[in-house]
Design an enzyme around this catalytic site. Structure first.
Site, PDB file in Angstrom:
ATOM      1  N   ARG A 295      40.670  27.241 102.058  1.00 32.78           N
ATOM      2  CA  ARG A 295      39.194  27.358 101.863  1.00 32.78           C
ATOM      3  C   ARG A 295      38.585  28.469 100.687  1.00 32.78           C
ATOM      4  O   ARG A 295      37.860  27.831 100.129  1.00 32.78           O
ATOM      5  CB  ARG A 295      39.121  27.821 103.361  1.00 32.78           C
ATOM      6  N   TYR A 439      36.396  18.323 102.551  1.00 30.30           N
ATOM      7  CA  TYR A 439      37.741  18.637 102.965  1.00 30.30           C
ATOM      8  C   TYR A 439      37.538  19.830 103.568  1.00 30.30           C
ATOM      9  O   TYR A 439      37.030  21.249 102.974  1.00 30.30           O
ATOM     10  CB  TYR A 439      38.597  18.013 102.355  1.00 30.30           C
ATOM     11  N   GLU A 440      38.916  20.213 104.102  1.00 35.70           N
ATOM     12  CA  GLU A 440      39.399  22.145 104.556  1.00 35.70           C
ATOM     13  C   GLU A 440      37.968  22.300 106.124  1.00 35.70           C
ATOM     14  O   GLU A 440      37.870  23.036 106.241  1.00 35.70           O
ATOM     15  CB  GLU A 440      39.880  22.657 103.671  1.00 35.70           C
ATOM     16  N   GLY A 441      37.632  20.961 106.116  1.00 36.14           N
ATOM     17  CA  GLY A 441      36.588  21.969 107.269  1.00 36.14           C
ATOM     18  C   GLY A 441      35.161  21.293 106.144  1.00 36.14           C
ATOM     19  O   GLY A 441      34.807  22.250 105.824  1.00 36.14           O
TER      20      GLY A 441
END
Length: 596
Positions: A295, A439-441
């Protein structure tokens, strides 16, 4: 081909003056590096990224990755560039020296990542994900697992991935179906399918170590029943050599909007042999180590692509002749003025510049908090830094990628119709940077994490720690008239943050849906205030340097940009706070038919 000039002078300013990293004797390993070495490392990365990676950016976009006979082929030039990358030691910068790393602070490594991302985001993802896999095994793996994998991951001879997402589940990992069946001592057979796996397969390295979330037979339901496994593409013999192919295959490559040079794969695990990373049913905890690394890296992607887009848009605005300035002719020797004279072009460019430099400073601060959390000799200070890093993780991922994408769109807009044409590079920057918000949340999830877990979950403790850093800073400098243009807007924006926080705490307890409705604008407020804090600190440093008679052009420019940030960005907190107060209740009460 787009141009790029690494912002090395800005790195020097942030590291040596703003963060003062070369005087941090209280942080383990920081005494091994000084400004001269730090500058030399970043200059080396700048040379490599500009000369090797940048020319391949458009190549990767146009060619993409190809799946041929079950193997992924990367675009022309990627394989040779990756070999040079690992031969030059760029893969080892911030890793543990015990496993072949250089042990450099993360606050230096983060700027190396910015340059890699700016010049070729798709290429940079291969080593970026590898470092995340290294971090997860380093933090949670047993000694045997570390001995088997870490040295090769650190050197870049092997690469790594993370395998979380399944087609039916997405962000909701509680729905995960991939199974892990014990088949021998400390080994498991992994069966299932994962989608959206960045760098899932390629021809850059000899082996790929997949970190895979799966369920053991006795796993409880939900996220508490997830374990993490290291699953190599090729099995590893006792002597460390590569053995036969493991039961993992690429069933397809995603056809996607951007980052074409990275192999976003559908991965099928069919009884693939893997080893447990960490404890059974504790895989989510281990994976979050990797995701938090990722993140920060994704936030840097938002900054890096925004920076190269800005540099090219500025160059174009200085060269492109169109129209005359409203106040009169500026370039009398030319048939028209450069479009840089036009107010809206100036607005877009200065908004980008102020955001980029403020975000860069925040990235450095976030990386330093991570360094402090691992290296501080005082455990209390290390714990405080860890709380601050956790608080700002969704901000550097969510806010920076939101605004970085918008900055890329504005940079494209500066070009007009040419910005829509591939040869100028701007439309690729827009397409590539868009994924960072997903992406990555997704950024909506980041905002909900910020409010639900980082604000309400710890009863505002971390936010309070940060506030106690901001308030004394303002009080210390407020009597200086030259600094009021930077401090007063910060105070006003901070007041909006406090009022928005109070509203969410007060109303969210009674009606939890308000939390979700208010979370995104709240994340934007905190991001704007955080950058305002960084800009106020930079203004203080710049003013002091000017009074000493140092580097007049650089520091005077800092103050101009700081002033613009406070006049343009900081006032936006008021409208965001009112948005929270006036729309959150209604959003939480809407029924399905209201969307018809």
């Amino acid at each position: 081909m787009p141009i790029y000039q690494a912002p090395l002078r800005d790195y020097q300013f942030i590291l040596s003056e703003l963060l003062n990293v070369y005087q941090r004797d209280d942080l383990q390993g920081f005494d091994d590096i000084d400004a001269e070495l730090g500058d030399a490392i970043l200059q080396g990365v700048a040379d490599f990224t500009t000369e090797i990676m940048l020319p391949l950016n458009s190549v990767g976009d146009l060619e993409g990755c190809q799946l041929v006979d079950g193997e992924v082929k990367t675009p022309a030039g990627f394989k040779d560039a990756y070999r040079q990358y690992i031969d030059n030691g760029w893969a080892t910068l911030t890793s543990d020296p015990e496993y072949g790393g250089q042990g450099l602070p993360e606050c230096i490594g983060v700027f190396a990542t910015e340059m890699k991302t700016a010049t070729n985001m798709a290429f940079a993802m291969y080593p970026g994900l590898t470092h995340g896999a290294y971090a997860a095994i380093h933090a949670h793996g047993g000694e045997a697992l570390k001995a088997k994998y870490l040295e090769k991951l650190v050197s870049g001879e092997w690469t790594g991935t993370m395998n979380l997402t399944e087609a039916h589940a997405g962000t909701d990992l509680a729905l995960l179906r991939t199974k892990a069946k014990p088949v021998g001592e400390d080994t498991y057979a992994i069966t299932g399918e994962k989608i959206f796996i960045s760098s899932g397969d390629h021809d850059l390295a000899d082996n790929i170590v997949h970190l895979v979330l799966a369920r053991l037979p006795d796993a409880p339901a939900g996220v508490k029943g997830i374990s993490l496994f290291a699953v190599p593409k090729y099995l590893i013999n006792d002597d460390g050599s590569l053995g036969c192919r493991n039961g993992v295959e690429v069933s397809g490559l995603e056809h996607k909007m951007g980052i074409h040079g990275n192999s976003t794969s559908v991965m099928v695990f069919d009884g693939a042999i893997g080893e447990l990373v960490g404890e059974p049913h504790q895989g989510l905890r281990a994976m979050f180590t990797m995701m938090n690394e990722a993140r920060l890296g994704v936030g840097v992607q938002g900054l890096g692509v925004s920076e190269i887009a800005y540099q090219n848009a500025l160059s174009y605005a200085r060269d492109r002749l169109q129209g005359r300035a409203l106040s009169g002719v500026k370039a009398s020797e030319s048939p028209a003025d450069p479009i840089l004279v036009h107010g809206d072009v100036r607005r877009m460019l200065m908004a980008q510049k102020a955001f980029n430099q403020g975000a860069r400073a925040l990235m450095g601060q976030q990386a330093l908090w991570l360094d402090e959390s691992h290296r501080h000799q005082d455990k209390t200070q290390a714990a405080k830094a860890a709380k601050l890093a956790a608080l700002f993780t969704p901000v550097v991922k969510g806010f920076v990628t939101d605004q970085g994408f918008k900055a890329c769109v504005d940079a494209q807009q500066v070009y007009g119709g040419h910005g829509y044409i591939h040869e100028w590079g701007m439309e690729q920057f827009v397409r590539d940077s868009r994924i960072a918000m997903i992406y990555e949340g997704t950024n909506g999830v980041q905002a909900l994490d910020l409010v639900g877990r980082k604000l309400l979950g710890d009863r505002g403790e971390a936010l309070g720690i940060w506030s106690e850093m901001v308030k004394p800073f303002v009080a210390e400098h407020l009597s200086d008239e030259t600094l009021k243009p930077y401090l007063l807007p910060l105070m006003e924006a901070s007041t909006d943050l406090e009022k928005a926080t109070h509203f969410i705490v007060e109303n969210g307890a009674k009606q939890p849906d308000i939390i979700g409705a208010a979370s995104m604008p709240y994340m934007q407020i905190l991001g704007i205030v955080a950058l305002g804090w960084m800009w106020a600190r930079m203004a203080v440093m710049a003013q002091q340097a000017l009074e000493r008679g140092e580097d007049q052009a650089f520091y005077a420019n800092k103050l101009v940009t700081a002033t613009f940030y406070m006049n343009y960005w900081a006032p936006q907190t008021l409208s965001l706070r009112r948005q929270i107060e006036r729309s959150s209740q209604q959003l939480s009460e809407l029924v399905d038919s209201d969307f018809d």
